[in-house]
Scaffold this active site. Structure first.
Site, PDB file in Angstrom:
ATOM      1  N   PRO A 225       0.818  -1.211   0.000  1.00  0.00           N
ATOM      2  CA  PRO A 225       0.000   0.000   0.000  1.00  0.00           C
ATOM      3  C   PRO A 225       0.855   1.266   0.000  1.00  0.00           C
ATOM      4  O   PRO A 225       2.046   1.211   0.318  1.00  0.00           O
ATOM      5  CB  PRO A 225      -0.817  -0.109   1.296  1.00  0.00           C
ATOM      6  CG  PRO A 225      -0.257  -1.217   2.062  1.00  0.00           C
ATOM      7  CD  PRO A 225       0.597  -2.035   1.176  1.00  0.00           C
ATOM      8  N   PRO A 226       0.267   2.403  -0.366  1.00  0.00           N
ATOM      9  CA  PRO A 226       1.030   3.646  -0.430  1.00  0.00           C
ATOM     10  C   PRO A 226       1.578   4.062   0.928  1.00  0.00           C
ATOM     11  O   PRO A 226       0.975   3.773   1.963  1.00  0.00           O
ATOM     12  CB  PRO A 226       0.018   4.678  -0.938  1.00  0.00           C
ATOM     13  CG  PRO A 226      -1.306   4.044  -0.891  1.00  0.00           C
ATOM     14  CD  PRO A 226      -1.121   2.577  -0.813  1.00  0.00           C
ATOM     15  N   GLY A 227       2.717   4.702   0.910  1.00  0.00           N
ATOM     16  CA  GLY A 227       3.291   5.251   2.128  1.00  0.00           C
ATOM     17  C   GLY A 227       4.000   4.246   3.001  1.00  0.00           C
ATOM     18  O   GLY A 227       4.383   4.545   4.126  1.00  0.00           O
ATOM     19  N   THR A 228       4.180   3.022   2.514  1.00  0.00           N
ATOM     20  CA  THR A 228       4.810   2.014   3.354  1.00  0.00           C
ATOM     21  C   THR A 228       6.318   1.965   3.164  1.00  0.00           C
ATOM     22  O   THR A 228       6.979   1.111   3.740  1.00  0.00           O
ATOM     23  CB  THR A 228       4.229   0.621   3.061  1.00  0.00           C
ATOM     24  OG1 THR A 228       4.137   0.450   1.652  1.00  0.00           O
ATOM     25  CG2 THR A 228       2.873   0.469   3.687  1.00  0.00           C
ATOM     26  N   GLY A 229       6.850   2.840   2.343  1.00  0.00           N
ATOM     27  CA  GLY A 229       8.304   2.937   2.253  1.00  0.00           C
ATOM     28  C   GLY A 229       8.918   2.234   1.062  1.00  0.00           C
ATOM     29  O   GLY A 229      10.086   1.872   1.103  1.00  0.00           O
ATOM     30  N   LYS A 230       8.160   2.055  -0.005  1.00  0.00           N
ATOM     31  CA  LYS A 230       8.722   1.390  -1.177  1.00  0.00           C
ATOM     32  C   LYS A 230       9.788   2.258  -1.851  1.00  0.00           C
ATOM     33  O   LYS A 230      10.878   1.790  -2.161  1.00  0.00           O
ATOM     34  CB  LYS A 230       7.602   1.055  -2.173  1.00  0.00           C
ATOM     35  CG  LYS A 230       6.587   0.077  -1.598  1.00  0.00           C
ATOM     36  CD  LYS A 230       5.525  -0.297  -2.604  1.00  0.00           C
ATOM     37  CE  LYS A 230       4.581   0.840  -2.942  1.00  0.00           C
ATOM     38  NZ  LYS A 230       3.751   1.296  -1.817  1.00  0.00           N
ATOM     39  N   THR A 231       9.456   3.529  -2.028  1.00  0.00           N
ATOM     40  CA  THR A 231      10.433   4.454  -2.603  1.00  0.00           C
ATOM     41  C   THR A 231      11.662   4.529  -1.713  1.00  0.00           C
ATOM     42  O   THR A 231      12.798   4.504  -2.178  1.00  0.00           O
ATOM     43  CB  THR A 231       9.807   5.850  -2.739  1.00  0.00           C
ATOM     44  OG1 THR A 231       8.521   5.722  -3.291  1.00  0.00           O
ATOM     45  CG2 THR A 231      10.663   6.748  -3.593  1.00  0.00           C
ATOM     46  N   GLU A 448     -22.628   8.018  18.782  1.00  0.00           N
ATOM     47  CA  GLU A 448     -21.288   7.493  19.051  1.00  0.00           C
ATOM     48  C   GLU A 448     -21.307   6.516  20.221  1.00  0.00           C
ATOM     49  O   GLU A 448     -20.623   5.498  20.216  1.00  0.00           O
ATOM     50  CB  GLU A 448     -20.295   8.626  19.328  1.00  0.00           C
ATOM     51  CG  GLU A 448     -20.061   9.575  18.148  1.00  0.00           C
ATOM     52  CD  GLU A 448     -19.530   8.874  16.902  1.00  0.00           C
ATOM     53  OE1 GLU A 448     -18.845   7.838  17.032  1.00  0.00           O
ATOM     54  OE2 GLU A 448     -19.825   9.350  15.789  1.00  0.00           O
ATOM     55  N   ASP A 522     -21.678   5.082   7.970  1.00  0.00           N
ATOM     56  CA  ASP A 522     -21.872   3.756   8.565  1.00  0.00           C
ATOM     57  C   ASP A 522     -22.579   2.841   7.583  1.00  0.00           C
ATOM     58  O   ASP A 522     -22.196   1.690   7.391  1.00  0.00           O
ATOM     59  CB  ASP A 522     -22.730   3.862   9.836  1.00  0.00           C
ATOM     60  CG  ASP A 522     -22.054   4.706  10.889  1.00  0.00           C
ATOM     61  OD1 ASP A 522     -20.833   4.906  10.772  1.00  0.00           O
ATOM     62  OD2 ASP A 522     -22.756   5.174  11.806  1.00  0.00           O
TER      63      ASP A 522
HETATM   64  P1  ADP Z   1       5.688   4.512  -0.927  1.00  0.00           P
HETATM   65  O1  ADP Z   1       6.727   4.650  -1.987  1.00  0.00           O
HETATM   66  O2  ADP Z   1       5.522   3.111  -0.446  1.00  0.00           O
HETATM   67  O3  ADP Z   1       4.370   5.147  -1.254  1.00  0.00           O
HETATM   68  P2  ADP Z   1       7.473   6.208   0.506  1.00  0.00           P
HETATM   69  O4  ADP Z   1       8.701   5.402   0.441  1.00  0.00           O
HETATM   70  O5  ADP Z   1       7.374   7.348  -0.453  1.00  0.00           O
HETATM   71  O6  ADP Z   1       6.208   5.301   0.346  1.00  0.00           O
HETATM   72  O7  ADP Z   1       7.301   6.726   1.981  1.00  0.00           O
HETATM   73  C1  ADP Z   1       6.989   8.063   2.274  1.00  0.00           C
HETATM   74  C2  ADP Z   1       7.675   8.494   3.537  1.00  0.00           C
HETATM   75  O8  ADP Z   1       7.180   7.768   4.660  1.00  0.00           O
HETATM   76  C3  ADP Z   1       9.158   8.248   3.541  1.00  0.00           C
HETATM   77  O9  ADP Z   1       9.857   9.308   2.954  1.00  0.00           O
HETATM   78  C4  ADP Z   1       9.471   8.103   5.009  1.00  0.00           C
HETATM   79  O10 ADP Z   1       9.658   9.336   5.613  1.00  0.00           O
HETATM   80  C5  ADP Z   1       8.214   7.496   5.579  1.00  0.00           C
HETATM   81  N1  ADP Z   1       8.333   6.041   5.733  1.00  0.00           N
HETATM   82  C6  ADP Z   1       7.595   5.106   5.129  1.00  0.00           C
HETATM   83  N2  ADP Z   1       7.937   3.884   5.510  1.00  0.00           N
HETATM   84  C7  ADP Z   1       8.971   4.010   6.357  1.00  0.00           C
HETATM   85  C8  ADP Z   1       9.788   3.093   7.081  1.00  0.00           C
HETATM   86  N3  ADP Z   1       9.618   1.773   7.001  1.00  0.00           N
HETATM   87  N4  ADP Z   1      10.757   3.592   7.856  1.00  0.00           N
HETATM   88  C9  ADP Z   1      10.936   4.921   7.949  1.00  0.00           C
HETATM   89  N5  ADP Z   1      10.211   5.829   7.294  1.00  0.00           N
HETATM   90  C10 ADP Z   1       9.228   5.404   6.511  1.00  0.00           C
HETATM   91 ZN    ZN Z   2     -21.610   6.234  13.069  1.00  0.00          ZN
END
Ligand code: ADP
Ligand code: ZN
Length: 638
Positions: A225-231, A448, A522
């Protein structure tokens, strides 16, 4: 990390076009003033000829006669006009046909001793021609301007894009010049790091592998998923191996012009080979790598296909020892073209998942390195508060916490700042000043509290961490649950979650005898879940063990449902049955615990925020222990 924009600097200024245009107009004005010679008539000309006032006559292009007077003629016709220059420019012009001029000139001079002759002159009218071409030139200029716009994707930066549209837009990070990203910057992801270690080793020391005839993967697919640190992971591979890193997004290849994508791919690989050994990172490869051919509906496929084909050709084209390794990222490996995954291409896949508790703690650690922390900040605690957060979200939390602390003029960042940051990132910015009437507040509080009560009373629903009725962004209230990190969900768990989700509306029904529109979210969630249970997971008895899920992603494009009308009706019936029975169950639980519900809601109205401690005080401890589950990803089904 400083970015070196590797875009070719071959900019062609567009000002020259304006300059040329202005020159045309000035030129044409000058020319036409030069041509502002008096026109004469044939009668006049005959008279002048008879009286021998003429020095010479030139016939320009067989169309216009230019008449030069002699001294006698000058004195007669322009006695005190100093503007008329004798002999240099014509004094009169006359539009006349060639034949007529010759006959008339001969006629007029009959009997004269030294008649003058017409001198034919061929002359190209440069400015006149240019002016004739001006409309076409303008069209060309506009065309270039429009192309430039398109090439930019409307971003309005840089010029001369039409000339570099086939160039790759890859960004180059040079390891020597920039801050290096290394494995130290990547928290968690131990397995993934181990897998890419081999690539690092190869890039550092290619001889060792090629000597033995070993083959190193040319392509590695990072899936998650996005933001997991692939880049980040790809960059750190380049950093560890100390090689250049080209980064480009799959969507950068796709332009509206045919052939651009393929030419960009070619250019990218050409650049990369020059810098070899190096790493090419292609983000969002699904933009070009979707399965080919089966998609009849959209016509714009050819371009994507040719881009993909070019990519495959390039990957096949370079030998295993050329030292260019392609890392690509996607969050949907299932929709990629199978040809991409063939041996010698992206034949390795590395899964990069959302971090678990431990991973989150480590990511906090990485991002807290540069921060001034208060004594009460515990990473363990924060990691517990952020289930489902990605690495990028956590990086965001740390940054936000620092900003919040700075705004309060604190010397260091405290636990509360982190908690505020988490809240902010979960629910959008707090909007304390948004107007909510007392009666609305009451409805929201009961809604809630309904969620909280039902989930507390159900074994498999996620236990609640916190409920608030402070509006955030669009949501009027919010409840935080602590999902256990499970990878397999049972029918019972899904059903219990549905009950808890319907608990809000059920509480409104019980307390106020009417329901409101506040439950849209919901209902959406419940409907989706019920559909998934019936159609995808085969959890419904009537429909049975059938799944209409299409993991290839092709179904999105077809109008046809993979089931008959009759089945569709059955599915609809089962879905409503499921939702209805969950709703009845929610009503039952809330009726049973109406006192608790009321207490909870009143407390919410009073304090706006309540935590799990408050629930324990009202309902007592939950009889079930939260189970610590940790399945390996390979065992998951969905
Ligand atoms: P993706 O390419 O999977 O969408 P990114 O590599 O661009 O995600 O991650 C975005 C930012 O989130 C990174 O620049 C970093 O700051 C943070 N981040 C994500 N995963 C990690 C990780 N495992 N360890 C440290 N920082 C992380
Ligand atoms: Zn609700």
């Amino acid at each position: 990390m400083a970015e070196i924009n590797n875009k070719p600097k071959k900019k062609i200024g567009f000002y020259w076009i304006y300059i040329v245009l202005i020159a045309f107009f000035i030129g044409s004005i000058v020319f036409s003033s030069a041509g502002s010679v008096k026109e004469t008539t044939m009668t006049e000309l005959t008279k002048m000829l008879k009286e021998q006032d003429i020095e010479k006559i030139e016939l320009i292009n067989g169309k216009t006669a230019e008449i030069y007077l002699n001294e006698q003629g000058m004195r007669k016709y322009f006695p005190n006009d100093t503007k008329q220059t004798f002999g240099k420019t014509p004094n009169y012009t006359l539009k006349v046909s060639e034949d007529r001029l010759y006959t008339k000139v001969d006629e007029a001079q009959q009997g004269l001793s030294n008649p003058i002759e017409v001198i034919p002159v061929e002359r190209t009218n440069f400015w006149g021609e240019i002016i004739g071409w001006t409309p076409l030139l303008l069209i060309i200029v506009f065309w270039i301007l429009i192309m430039r716009r398109m090439g930019n994707g409307g971003s309005g930066m840089g010029g001369g894009q039409i000339f570099s549209i086939g160039k790759s837009k890859a960004q180059l990070y040079d390891q020597e010049k920039d801050n290096k990203t290394t494995f130290k910057d990547v928290a968690g992801l131990e397995e993934a790091k181990e897998e890419v270690m081999e690539i690092v080793d190869f890039l550092r020391n290619p001889m060792r592998y090629t000597r033995l005839g070993g083959k190193i993967p040319k392509g590695v697919l990072l899936v998650g998923p996005p933001g997991t640190g692939k880049t980040l992971l790809a960059k750190s591979v380049a950093g560890e191996a100390n090689v250049p890193f080209f980064s480009i997004s799959g969507s950068d290849f796709v332009e509206m012009f045919v052939g651009v994508g393929a030419s960009r791919v070619r250019d990218l690989f050409k650049q990369a080979k020059e810098k070899s050994p190096c790493i090419i990172f292609i983000d969002e490869i699904d933009a070009i790598g979707r399965a080919r051919g089966k998609n009849i509906m959209s016509g714009g496929n050819d371009e994507r296909e040719s881009t993909l084909n070019q990519l495959l050709t390039e990957m096949d084209g370079f030998g295993t020892n050329s030292g260019v390794i392609v890392l690509a990222a996607t969050n949907r490996a299932d929709i990629l073209d199978k040809a991409l995954m063939r041996a010698g291409r992206f034949d390795r896949q590395i899964y990069v998942e959302l971090p678990d508790l431990n991973g989150r703690r480590e990511i906090f650690e990485v991002h807290m390195r540069g921060l001034k922390l208060g004594n009460d900040v515990e990473k363990e605690f924060l990691a517990k508060q952020t289930p489902g957060f990605s690495g990028a979200d956590i990086a965001n939390v740390c940054n936000e916490a620092a900003l919040i602390a700075a705004r309060k003029n604190k010397d260091n960042i405290e636990k509360q700042d982190f908690l505020d940051a988490i809240d902010r990132i979960v629910g959008g910015l707090e909007k304390k000043n948004s107007v909510i009437t007392q009666s609305e507040k009451k409805v929201i509080a009961y809604h809630e509290a309904g969620h909280a009560t039902t989930s507390w009373m159900l074994e498999h629903a996620h236990p609640l961490v916190k409920v608030t009725i402070v509006p955030r962004g669009k949501a009027l209230g919010a409840a935080w649950y602590l999902p256990d990190e499970r990878q397999i969900t049972t029918k019972e768990q899904m059903y219990h979650e549905m009950i808890a989700t319907l608990g809000g509306r059920a509480a409104e029904q019980i307390i106020f005898g009417q329901i409101s529109t506040g439950a849209l979210n919901d209902l959406e969630k419940v409907s989706k879940q019920a559909h998934a249970m019936v159609m995808y997971y085969g959890l419904d008895e009537t429909i049975g063990n059938v799944s209409y899920y299409d993991s290839t992603g092709q179904q999105e494009y077809s109008f046809q449902k993979p089931f008959s009308e009759k089945t569709a009706e059955k599915i609809d019936a089962e879905v409503s049955k499921l939702i209805e029975s969950a709703y009845q169950e929610a009503l039952r639980i809330l009726n049973e615990h109406k006192d608790g519900l009321t207490q909870l809601a009143e407390k919410l109205i009073d304090k706006e925020v309540i935590f799990s401690d408050d629930l324990v005080a009202i309902f007592g401890e939950r009889p079930w222990k939260q189970e610590e589950r940790s399945f390996k990803r390979n065992e998951t089904t969905a």
